[in-house]
Design a protein around this motif. Structure first.
Motif, mmCIF file in Angstrom:
data_model
loop_
_atom_site.group_PDB
_atom_site.id
_atom_site.type_symbol
_atom_site.label_atom_id
_atom_site.label_comp_id
_atom_site.label_asym_id
_atom_site.label_seq_id
_atom_site.Cartn_x
_atom_site.Cartn_y
_atom_site.Cartn_z
ATOM 1 N N ALA A 30 50.227 38.860 42.159
ATOM 2 C CA ALA A 30 50.061 39.072 40.724
ATOM 3 C C ALA A 30 49.465 40.453 40.450
ATOM 4 O O ALA A 30 48.626 40.934 41.197
ATOM 5 C CB ALA A 30 49.171 37.998 40.132
ATOM 6 N N ILE A 31 49.901 41.072 39.372
ATOM 7 C CA ILE A 31 49.447 42.429 39.052
ATOM 8 C C ILE A 31 48.159 42.400 38.240
ATOM 9 O O ILE A 31 47.189 43.057 38.569
ATOM 10 C CB ILE A 31 50.550 43.186 38.280
ATOM 11 C CG1 ILE A 31 51.773 43.352 39.175
ATOM 12 C CG2 ILE A 31 50.036 44.529 37.802
ATOM 13 C CD1 ILE A 31 52.979 43.897 38.456
ATOM 14 N N ASP A 32 48.136 41.649 37.169
ATOM 15 C CA ASP A 32 46.999 41.662 36.246
ATOM 16 C C ASP A 32 46.435 40.256 36.124
ATOM 17 O O ASP A 32 47.084 39.368 35.602
ATOM 18 C CB ASP A 32 47.461 42.174 34.891
ATOM 19 C CG ASP A 32 46.320 42.322 33.909
ATOM 20 O OD1 ASP A 32 45.152 42.191 34.324
ATOM 21 O OD2 ASP A 32 46.602 42.581 32.730
ATOM 22 N N GLN A 33 45.206 40.062 36.589
ATOM 23 C CA GLN A 33 44.574 38.737 36.545
ATOM 24 C C GLN A 33 43.223 38.781 35.855
ATOM 25 O O GLN A 33 42.324 38.021 36.185
ATOM 26 C CB GLN A 33 44.406 38.206 37.960
ATOM 27 C CG GLN A 33 45.703 38.037 38.688
ATOM 28 C CD GLN A 33 45.468 37.595 40.105
ATOM 29 O OE1 GLN A 33 44.454 37.017 40.442
ATOM 30 N NE2 GLN A 33 46.426 37.868 40.964
ATOM 31 N N PHE A 34 43.058 39.670 34.897
ATOM 32 C CA PHE A 34 41.758 39.846 34.274
ATOM 33 C C PHE A 34 41.353 38.669 33.385
ATOM 34 O O PHE A 34 40.192 38.557 33.020
ATOM 35 C CB PHE A 34 41.717 41.158 33.494
ATOM 36 C CG PHE A 34 41.828 42.349 34.393
ATOM 37 C CD1 PHE A 34 40.813 42.661 35.267
ATOM 38 C CD2 PHE A 34 42.971 43.128 34.386
ATOM 39 C CE1 PHE A 34 40.908 43.743 36.118
ATOM 40 C CE2 PHE A 34 43.080 44.218 35.232
ATOM 41 C CZ PHE A 34 42.047 44.527 36.102
ATOM 42 N N GLU A 35 42.288 37.774 33.057
ATOM 43 C CA GLU A 35 41.899 36.569 32.326
ATOM 44 C C GLU A 35 40.990 35.685 33.173
ATOM 45 O O GLU A 35 40.313 34.804 32.672
ATOM 46 C CB GLU A 35 43.130 35.783 31.848
ATOM 47 C CG GLU A 35 43.953 35.163 32.968
ATOM 48 C CD GLU A 35 44.964 36.112 33.604
ATOM 49 O OE1 GLU A 35 45.576 35.707 34.603
ATOM 50 O OE2 GLU A 35 45.128 37.250 33.134
ATOM 51 N N GLY A 36 40.964 35.935 34.481
ATOM 52 C CA GLY A 36 40.052 35.217 35.379
ATOM 53 C C GLY A 36 38.589 35.469 35.069
ATOM 54 O O GLY A 36 37.731 34.673 35.436
ATOM 55 N N PHE A 37 38.302 36.570 34.379
ATOM 56 C CA PHE A 37 36.921 36.854 33.992
ATOM 57 C C PHE A 37 36.365 35.784 33.059
ATOM 58 O O PHE A 37 35.187 35.470 33.098
ATOM 59 C CB PHE A 37 36.801 38.219 33.320
ATOM 60 C CG PHE A 37 36.716 39.371 34.285
ATOM 61 C CD1 PHE A 37 35.789 39.394 35.321
ATOM 62 C CD2 PHE A 37 37.562 40.457 34.150
ATOM 63 C CE1 PHE A 37 35.714 40.459 36.194
ATOM 64 C CE2 PHE A 37 37.495 41.532 35.017
ATOM 65 C CZ PHE A 37 36.569 41.533 36.040
ATOM 66 N N ASP A 38 37.218 35.208 32.205
ATOM 67 C CA ASP A 38 36.765 34.175 31.264
ATOM 68 C C ASP A 38 36.178 32.973 32.000
ATOM 69 O O ASP A 38 35.092 32.490 31.653
ATOM 70 C CB ASP A 38 37.910 33.724 30.355
ATOM 71 C CG ASP A 38 38.390 34.825 29.430
ATOM 72 O OD1 ASP A 38 37.612 35.773 29.168
ATOM 73 O OD2 ASP A 38 39.541 34.744 28.979
ATOM 74 N N ASP A 39 36.871 32.489 33.014
ATOM 75 C CA ASP A 39 36.384 31.343 33.790
ATOM 76 C C ASP A 39 35.108 31.695 34.536
ATOM 77 O O ASP A 39 34.176 30.886 34.616
ATOM 78 C CB ASP A 39 37.434 30.865 34.789
ATOM 79 C CG ASP A 39 38.643 30.248 34.101
ATOM 80 O OD1 ASP A 39 38.485 29.716 32.986
ATOM 81 O OD2 ASP A 39 39.734 30.297 34.690
#
Length: 91
Positions: A30-39
């Motif tokens: 995966a290239i962009d996984q910055f939504e992982g910061f929310d968790d």
């Protein structure tokens, strides 16, 4: 139990300062996984609340979060969230 990024406008006693860190590894495909910061932020919030309760606090003030992407020379990249705050007891 409460949490705020600012000051508390009522009488309180400072108990201690606590911090917590959580991390996760980037998926290689995966290239962009910055939504992982929310968790990760939610997990750090829960850790801070547990530490405040363990220190007989009623809440946390001046809570801050630091997010970063850590790159290791031979290992994969990691998302890292560190949070800290001041535990207070209401008077």
């Amino acid at each position: 139990m409460f949490m705020t990024t600012g000051d508390l406008q009522r009488s309180h006693m400072i108990k201690t300062v606590v911090s917590a860190t959580e991390h996760t590894m980037f998926e290689s495909d995966a290239i962009d996984q910055f939504e992982g910061f929310d968790d990760l932020i939610d997990k750090v919030k829960a850790d801070l609340m547990q530490k405040a309760a363990a220190n007989d606090g009623d809440g946390l003030i001046y809570v801050n979060f630091n997010t970063e992407v850590v790159r290791m020379s031979v290992a994969p990249r990691f998302l890292v969230v560190t949070g800290y705050g001041t535990v207070v007891k209401l008077a």
